[in-house]
Design an enzyme around this catalytic site. Structure first.
Site, mmCIF file in Angstrom:
data_model
loop_
_atom_site.group_PDB
_atom_site.id
_atom_site.type_symbol
_atom_site.label_atom_id
_atom_site.label_comp_id
_atom_site.label_asym_id
_atom_site.label_seq_id
_atom_site.Cartn_x
_atom_site.Cartn_y
_atom_site.Cartn_z
ATOM 1 N N SER A 1 25.972 42.326 -16.417
ATOM 2 C CA SER A 1 26.727 41.134 -16.030
ATOM 3 C C SER A 1 25.945 39.906 -16.474
ATOM 4 C CB SER A 1 26.945 41.100 -14.511
ATOM 5 O OG SER A 1 25.710 40.934 -13.842
ATOM 6 N N LYS A 2 26.497 38.736 -16.182
ATOM 7 C CA LYS A 2 25.870 37.495 -16.635
ATOM 8 C C LYS A 2 24.492 37.277 -16.024
ATOM 9 C CE LYS A 2 30.144 35.039 -17.729
ATOM 10 N NZ LYS A 2 31.011 33.873 -17.442
#
Length: 431
Positions: A206-207
């Protein structure tokens, strides 16, 4: 005939997980064409844009640009799921008319009848969902829009999709979709679910792990051929102790879903950058000089290639190549990095004195060659009772703002006598 599809949602950028799914589908089709006796195999791009509140034309373009950058051409598309609304509604009405679905508070709900669903997954092998775990589910909402599981089946039937390869977060959707295929009386496609990509901490990428979009890596100086090679090896193995490096033709020849692993793959950014560095060196300085000409304005191609050749051994991205070449060319100032700043701060007077010693000595030399400068600087250090590094390192820091580079004598030749002496003098005055 083999027909596969990649069906991203235009609600965000092209994630590296989606890019890998697209790549696996593309490789599967290309292998079938060239080696599997399937010359008419097709790779279809379908944009699943039924979420009108979150879908945008900008994200659609980002997806198209990302696929183009990776070299993933498609045979049909882009097709847009929202344009199939009338068909979705007609297909739902057909199931309703046949008694395979029923009305429920204005919506149309599919009748499951607690059937057991088993399929031979191309990655995981046999997967079974027991009838007691499956309940009637909505296929058309009260506002006459389709739910995801129904829309994709309607679309895949209309597009004659034979193989569905996607992330394993879709495994729970598959039994519902298989029941719909059975209800429509059409062959069920081959399903293959690819494990998720994880970050270095073992959690879903994920980010929080940094860049996750293909466009991010493009802008961070990763070459498309390196990204394709890296993505292909995320969860797929060619077997037979093959090398890590594949060009596209080699990937096409070697790829089969039998090599896709069941366990999740870890996205190792350092490995990607290392691999990219190897690709940069393979591309070579002359070609990179042509590709990066806009970032090195005013430099002749031969001069740009000379600078790039000097930085390539340690570069990992095109950003590295450009920034280091610009400093050597004098297009950007030599701003000390953390290690260089610490080096100067440890003994500012000694740093300044060493630079003055070297600058004054070099001003009188007439042999500005790699061998000549090496001999000159070593003789200077010996005559002053200094270690060679105490003479060389201040020069490197002054000229580059870094503590690691090519040999200092090579650096001086690359920059040239007049420019090197001018920059050394400027460093002395500012330190």
């Amino acid at each position: 005939m083999i027909r596969v599809r990649f069906a991203p949602s235009p609600t965000g950028s092209l994630h590296v997980g989606g890019a890998r799914t697209a790549l696996f589908n593309w490789l599967f089709v290309e292998h079938a064409r060239r080696f599997g006796g399937e010359p008419d195999a097709a790779f279809i791009l379908r944009i699943e844009d039924t979420d009108k509140q979150r879908s945008t034309d900008e994200f659609t373009q980002v997806i198209l640009d990302g696929m183009r950058w990776l070299g993933l051409s498609y045979d049909e598309g882009p097709l847009f799921q929202a344009e199939g609304l009338a068909r979705h509604q007609a297909d739902a009405q057909r199931l309703l008319d046949e008694g395979k679905a029923f009305l429920d508070d204005g919506a149309i709900r599919f009748r499951v009848n607690h059937e057991e669903v088993t399929w031979e997954d191309a990655v995981h092998g046999p997967i079974t969902f027991h009838g007691k775990d499956l309940e009637d589910f909505i296929i058309l909402r009260a506002d006459r829009t389709p739910v995801y599981n129904f829309a994709v089946v309607s679309d895949d039937i209309a597009m004659r999709i034979t193989h569905v390869f996607r992330g394993d977060d879709h495994i729970s959707n598959t039994p519902k979709q298989i029941l719909l295929y059975r209800a429509f009386g059409v062959p069920v496609p081959v399903f293959g679910h690819v494990p998720m990509i994880l970050g270095a901490d073992g959690k879903k990428l994920s980010k929080r792990h940094g860049a996750t979009a293909v466009a991010d890596y493009q802008h961070e100086g990763i070459l498309p051929q390196a990204m394709v090679n890296f993505l292909a090896l995320l969860g797929w193995s060619p077997g037979r102790d093959r090398e890590l490096f594949f060009d596209v033709a080699e990937l096409v020849e070697a790829f089969t879903f039998a090599g896709v692993q069941k366990k999740s793959a870890v996205f190792d950014t350092q490995k990607l950058e290392w691999m990219n560095g190897e690709y940069l060196r393979h591309v070579g300085a002359p070609r990179l000089a042509a590709q990066l000409a806009a970032e090195l304005p005013g430099l002749a191609p031969e001069r740009a290639a000379e600078l790039i050749a000097a930085v390539l051994p340690r570069a990992r991205t095109t950003l590295d190549v450009v920034s280091r070449s610009r400093v050597r060319a004098g297009l950007d100032p030599a701003v000390p990095d953390e290690k260089a700043a610490a080096y100067v701060a440890k003994d500012p007077d000694g740093y300044r004195a060493a630079l003055r010693l070297v600058a004054d000595s070099l001003r009188g030399t007439t042999d500005w060659s790699v061998a000549g400068l090496d001999a000159h600087l070593r003789q200077l250090a010996e005559s002053k009772g200094m270690k060679v590094g105490a003479v060389m390192q201040p020069v490197r820091v002054a000229l580059l703002g870094a503590t690691v580079s090519e040999a200092v004598n090579e650096l001086l030749v690359l920059i040239g006598k007049d420019a090197a002496l001018a920059r050394l003098e400027a460093a002395i005055q500012s330190s």
